[in-house]
Design a protein around this motif. Structure first.
Motif, mmCIF file in Angstrom:
data_model
loop_
_atom_site.group_PDB
_atom_site.id
_atom_site.type_symbol
_atom_site.label_atom_id
_atom_site.label_comp_id
_atom_site.label_asym_id
_atom_site.label_seq_id
_atom_site.Cartn_x
_atom_site.Cartn_y
_atom_site.Cartn_z
ATOM 1 N N ALA A 181 0.844 -1.199 0.000
ATOM 2 C CA ALA A 181 0.000 0.000 0.000
ATOM 3 C C ALA A 181 0.875 1.243 0.000
ATOM 4 O O ALA A 181 2.030 1.224 0.439
ATOM 5 C CB ALA A 181 -0.925 0.012 1.214
ATOM 6 N N GLN A 182 0.300 2.314 -0.522
ATOM 7 C CA GLN A 182 0.967 3.613 -0.522
ATOM 8 C C GLN A 182 -0.051 4.706 -0.251
ATOM 9 O O GLN A 182 -1.150 4.701 -0.808
ATOM 10 C CB GLN A 182 1.656 3.879 -1.860
ATOM 11 C CG GLN A 182 2.420 5.207 -1.898
ATOM 12 C CD GLN A 182 2.931 5.552 -3.289
ATOM 13 O OE1 GLN A 182 2.180 5.546 -4.247
ATOM 14 N NE2 GLN A 182 4.224 5.831 -3.393
ATOM 15 N N VAL A 183 0.333 5.648 0.609
ATOM 16 C CA VAL A 183 -0.478 6.827 0.881
ATOM 17 C C VAL A 183 0.373 8.049 0.577
ATOM 18 O O VAL A 183 1.482 8.188 1.100
ATOM 19 C CB VAL A 183 -0.957 6.872 2.348
ATOM 20 C CG1 VAL A 183 -1.759 8.139 2.601
ATOM 21 C CG2 VAL A 183 -1.780 5.635 2.686
ATOM 22 N N GLN A 184 -0.136 8.920 -0.291
ATOM 23 C CA GLN A 184 0.576 10.145 -0.617
ATOM 24 C C GLN A 184 -0.301 11.354 -0.311
ATOM 25 O O GLN A 184 -1.497 11.353 -0.606
ATOM 26 C CB GLN A 184 0.994 10.158 -2.090
ATOM 27 C CG GLN A 184 2.116 9.178 -2.407
ATOM 28 C CD GLN A 184 2.782 9.449 -3.731
ATOM 29 O OE1 GLN A 184 2.153 9.909 -4.680
ATOM 30 N NE2 GLN A 184 4.080 9.164 -3.825
ATOM 31 N N TYR A 185 0.358 12.371 0.256
ATOM 32 C CA TYR A 185 -0.328 13.609 0.628
ATOM 33 C C TYR A 185 0.432 14.783 0.031
ATOM 34 O O TYR A 185 1.661 14.861 0.130
ATOM 35 C CB TYR A 185 -0.398 13.719 2.151
ATOM 36 C CG TYR A 185 -0.957 15.038 2.660
ATOM 37 C CD1 TYR A 185 -2.196 15.508 2.231
ATOM 38 C CD2 TYR A 185 -0.248 15.799 3.591
ATOM 39 C CE1 TYR A 185 -2.714 16.704 2.695
ATOM 40 C CE2 TYR A 185 -0.759 16.996 4.070
ATOM 41 C CZ TYR A 185 -1.995 17.442 3.617
ATOM 42 O OH TYR A 185 -2.505 18.633 4.083
ATOM 43 N N TYR A 186 -0.308 15.697 -0.624
ATOM 44 C CA TYR A 186 0.279 16.856 -1.274
ATOM 45 C C TYR A 186 -0.259 18.126 -0.592
ATOM 46 O O TYR A 186 -1.238 18.719 -1.052
ATOM 47 C CB TYR A 186 -0.077 16.875 -2.764
ATOM 48 C CG TYR A 186 0.079 15.542 -3.450
ATOM 49 C CD1 TYR A 186 1.318 15.107 -3.898
ATOM 50 C CD2 TYR A 186 -1.022 14.711 -3.649
ATOM 51 C CE1 TYR A 186 1.462 13.886 -4.537
ATOM 52 C CE2 TYR A 186 -0.899 13.481 -4.282
ATOM 53 C CZ TYR A 186 0.347 13.077 -4.723
ATOM 54 O OH TYR A 186 0.474 11.863 -5.348
ATOM 55 N N PRO A 187 0.356 18.544 0.517
ATOM 56 C CA PRO A 187 -0.148 19.734 1.223
ATOM 57 C C PRO A 187 -0.034 21.006 0.393
ATOM 58 O O PRO A 187 -0.778 21.953 0.610
ATOM 59 C CB PRO A 187 0.742 19.806 2.469
ATOM 60 C CG PRO A 187 1.966 19.031 2.112
ATOM 61 C CD PRO A 187 1.537 17.972 1.171
ATOM 62 N N GLN A 188 0.909 21.031 -0.545
ATOM 63 C CA GLN A 188 1.027 22.114 -1.503
ATOM 64 C C GLN A 188 1.597 21.558 -2.797
ATOM 65 O O GLN A 188 2.083 20.424 -2.831
ATOM 66 C CB GLN A 188 1.910 23.244 -0.966
ATOM 67 C CG GLN A 188 3.263 22.806 -0.458
ATOM 68 C CD GLN A 188 4.010 23.931 0.209
ATOM 69 O OE1 GLN A 188 3.623 25.084 0.138
ATOM 70 N NE2 GLN A 188 5.100 23.619 0.862
ATOM 71 N N LYS A 189 1.542 22.331 -3.846
ATOM 72 C CA LYS A 189 1.909 21.842 -5.180
ATOM 73 C C LYS A 189 3.333 21.318 -5.226
ATOM 74 O O LYS A 189 3.623 20.322 -5.901
ATOM 75 C CB LYS A 189 1.725 22.967 -6.204
ATOM 76 C CG LYS A 189 2.034 22.561 -7.627
ATOM 77 C CD LYS A 189 1.839 23.728 -8.576
ATOM 78 C CE LYS A 189 2.184 23.326 -10.015
ATOM 79 N NZ LYS A 189 2.020 24.468 -10.948
ATOM 80 N N GLU A 190 4.227 21.943 -4.509
ATOM 81 C CA GLU A 190 5.645 21.580 -4.584
ATOM 82 C C GLU A 190 6.038 20.420 -3.671
ATOM 83 O O GLU A 190 7.133 19.874 -3.804
ATOM 84 C CB GLU A 190 6.523 22.787 -4.240
ATOM 85 C CG GLU A 190 6.326 23.999 -5.130
ATOM 86 C CD GLU A 190 5.178 24.882 -4.676
ATOM 87 O OE1 GLU A 190 4.933 25.939 -5.311
ATOM 88 O OE2 GLU A 190 4.514 24.522 -3.679
ATOM 89 N N LEU A 191 5.201 20.044 -2.729
ATOM 90 C CA LEU A 191 5.587 19.108 -1.676
ATOM 91 C C LEU A 191 4.797 17.809 -1.760
ATOM 92 O O LEU A 191 3.577 17.821 -1.901
ATOM 93 C CB LEU A 191 5.367 19.760 -0.303
ATOM 94 C CG LEU A 191 5.739 18.931 0.929
ATOM 95 C CD1 LEU A 191 7.233 18.622 0.940
ATOM 96 C CD2 LEU A 191 5.339 19.686 2.208
ATOM 97 N N THR A 192 5.527 16.682 -1.645
ATOM 98 C CA THR A 192 4.914 15.357 -1.609
ATOM 99 C C THR A 192 5.376 14.619 -0.359
ATOM 100 O O THR A 192 6.583 14.486 -0.117
ATOM 101 C CB THR A 192 5.292 14.518 -2.840
ATOM 102 O OG1 THR A 192 4.884 15.191 -4.028
ATOM 103 C CG2 THR A 192 4.634 13.146 -2.788
ATOM 104 N N LEU A 193 4.418 14.147 0.429
ATOM 105 C CA LEU A 193 4.695 13.293 1.584
ATOM 106 C C LEU A 193 4.157 11.905 1.261
ATOM 107 O O LEU A 193 2.986 11.760 0.911
ATOM 108 C CB LEU A 193 4.027 13.842 2.846
ATOM 109 C CG LEU A 193 4.335 15.291 3.214
ATOM 110 C CD1 LEU A 193 3.559 15.701 4.455
ATOM 111 C CD2 LEU A 193 5.826 15.491 3.441
ATOM 112 N N SER A 194 5.015 10.891 1.379
ATOM 113 C CA SER A 194 4.621 9.558 0.941
ATOM 114 C C SER A 194 5.038 8.503 1.960
ATOM 115 O O SER A 194 6.098 8.613 2.587
ATOM 116 C CB SER A 194 5.250 9.233 -0.418
ATOM 117 O OG SER A 194 4.959 7.915 -0.821
ATOM 118 N N TYR A 195 4.173 7.495 2.099
ATOM 119 C CA TYR A 195 4.511 6.311 2.900
ATOM 120 C C TYR A 195 4.040 5.080 2.143
ATOM 121 O O TYR A 195 2.875 4.994 1.738
ATOM 122 C CB TYR A 195 3.854 6.356 4.281
ATOM 123 C CG TYR A 195 3.950 5.033 5.014
ATOM 124 C CD1 TYR A 195 5.149 4.634 5.608
ATOM 125 C CD2 TYR A 195 2.855 4.170 5.073
ATOM 126 C CE1 TYR A 195 5.250 3.418 6.255
ATOM 127 C CE2 TYR A 195 2.944 2.951 5.738
ATOM 128 C CZ TYR A 195 4.140 2.581 6.316
ATOM 129 O OH TYR A 195 4.250 1.369 6.944
#
Length: 354
Positions: free
Chosen positions: A196-210
């Motif tokens: 599984a993968q969860v990705q969060y984009y709090p802003q256009k330039e930033l990617t947080l992924s697990y």
């Protein structure tokens, strides 16, 4: 029919009904998008090992002191409102090394998958995919540096199974997969793995992924792997930054082994055509879950890399890279058949995509 087969049967029936109801799509022939890619390299290991391969931790690049084709593929894709499909056939040293354990028919399949839209924000796909474990991909043109990190080489480049993708908002994406195993097209045991993968984009330039993986990778015995792969990626205008982590455990015969790694990478565009990249990483695999050395301390390695990229046009990239390795044990073979705990790899490559 067992519960797992019943579950997939219901999914396929739902998908079929969605396609039948999409009458507008059925009235028009889909437009096929074609893509061709090639990547040629030359790599030199400063230890000048007698064998053909470069340092044994790498498959990108794979061969020492020779001009080689890393990867060439022809890809066809179709995307409609309610269904999509991708097929790509490939050859090169990447395929030869990474697909060596697959049957002959599968050694040229880079991608082969098809999917249907189950709901406005949900897709169901089945087939052979690129893996989302590990930030760097098998396509060198998509990566900041030419060679791949320890994490990228340890994690799967591809996977085979079914995948559910849910995008509730523009800021979130969730992927859940049921797979044949860890980088496997054809399963080596009767057990299936989940990822599984969860990705969060709090802003256009930033990617947080697990991303995570859990499954039995043993043959004739039980070897349960649980892998965690988080990263933070920031990209803005002329520069980008990556911080990636890796933590894995393997339980076999009531014995637990651990491996961990960290990778820091940055890229800066000097002009529209020139860019410089750097990477620092450390991989700790004393029990040799991912890298086999046969030495007392296993694979404990630190590496850094510096590279320059020249792109005369958008479709072409020319790379030069220097990458030293520092191991705790003497694991690098030299030309006189002795071993050393250090090595330096010089690599260059040209890739094109049309």
């Amino acid at each position: 029919m067992n519960r797992r087969n019943l579950f997939f049967f219901v999914l396929f029936c739902t998908a079929f009904l969605r396609i039948v109801n999409a009458q507008n799509d059925s009235l028009h022939l889909p437009k096929v998008h074609w893509q061709a890619y090639g990547d040629v390299y030359f790599a030199y290991d400063a230890n000048d090992p007698p064998q053909q391969n470069v340092v044994h931790t790498l498959t990108h690049p794979a061969y020492h002191n020779q001009f080689s084709l890393s990867l060439a593929y022809l890809k066809a894709s179709v995307a409609q409102e309610y269904w999509r499909a991708v097929a790509a056939l490939a050859t090169g040293s990447y395929m030869a090394v990474n697909y060596a354990s697959e049957p002959e028919w599968a050694r040229y399949v880079l991608e082969a998958n098809a999917g249907v839209r189950l709901a406005p924000k949900c897709w169901f796909d089945a087939g052979i995919f690129s893996s989302f474990l590990g930030f760097e991909s098998s396509i060198s043109a998509d990566n900041a540096l030419y060679s791949r990190s320890f994490i990228a080489e340890a994690t799967p480049y591809y996977e085979s199974g079914v995948r559910l993708t849910y995008t509730p908002t523009e800021q979130w994406q969730i992927i859940v997969s049921v797979l044949n195993g860890w980088q496997r097209i054809v399963d080596n045991n009767q057990d299936k793995a989940v990822s599984a993968q969860v990705q969060y984009y709090p802003q256009k330039e930033l990617t947080l992924s697990y991303a995570t993986f859990y499954g039995n990778e043993g043959v004739g015995t039980t070897s349960l792997w649980w892998v965690h792969n988080p990263f933070v990626y920031y990209e803005k205008e002329k520069w980008s930054f990556l911080l990636e982590g890796f933590l894995a455990s393997a339980e076999e015969e009531q014995q637990n082994s651990m491996a961990w790694a960290v990778c820091i990478m940055g890229n800066y565009y000097l002009t529209n055509q020139w860019s410089v990249s750097a990477r620092f990483e450390h991989f700790q695999d004393e029990k040799e879950i991912f890298y086999t050395t046969g030495t007392p301390n296993g694979f404990v390695n630190t590496s850094w890399a510096v590279g320059i990229t020249y792109s005369p046009v958008e479709q072409v990239k020319c790379r030069v890279e220097c990458r030293p390795f520092y191991s705790k044990d003497d694991i690098y073979l030299k030309s006189n058949t002795t071993t050393s705990n250090q090595s330096v790899l010089i690599s260059s490559g040209i890739s094109w995509r049309f």
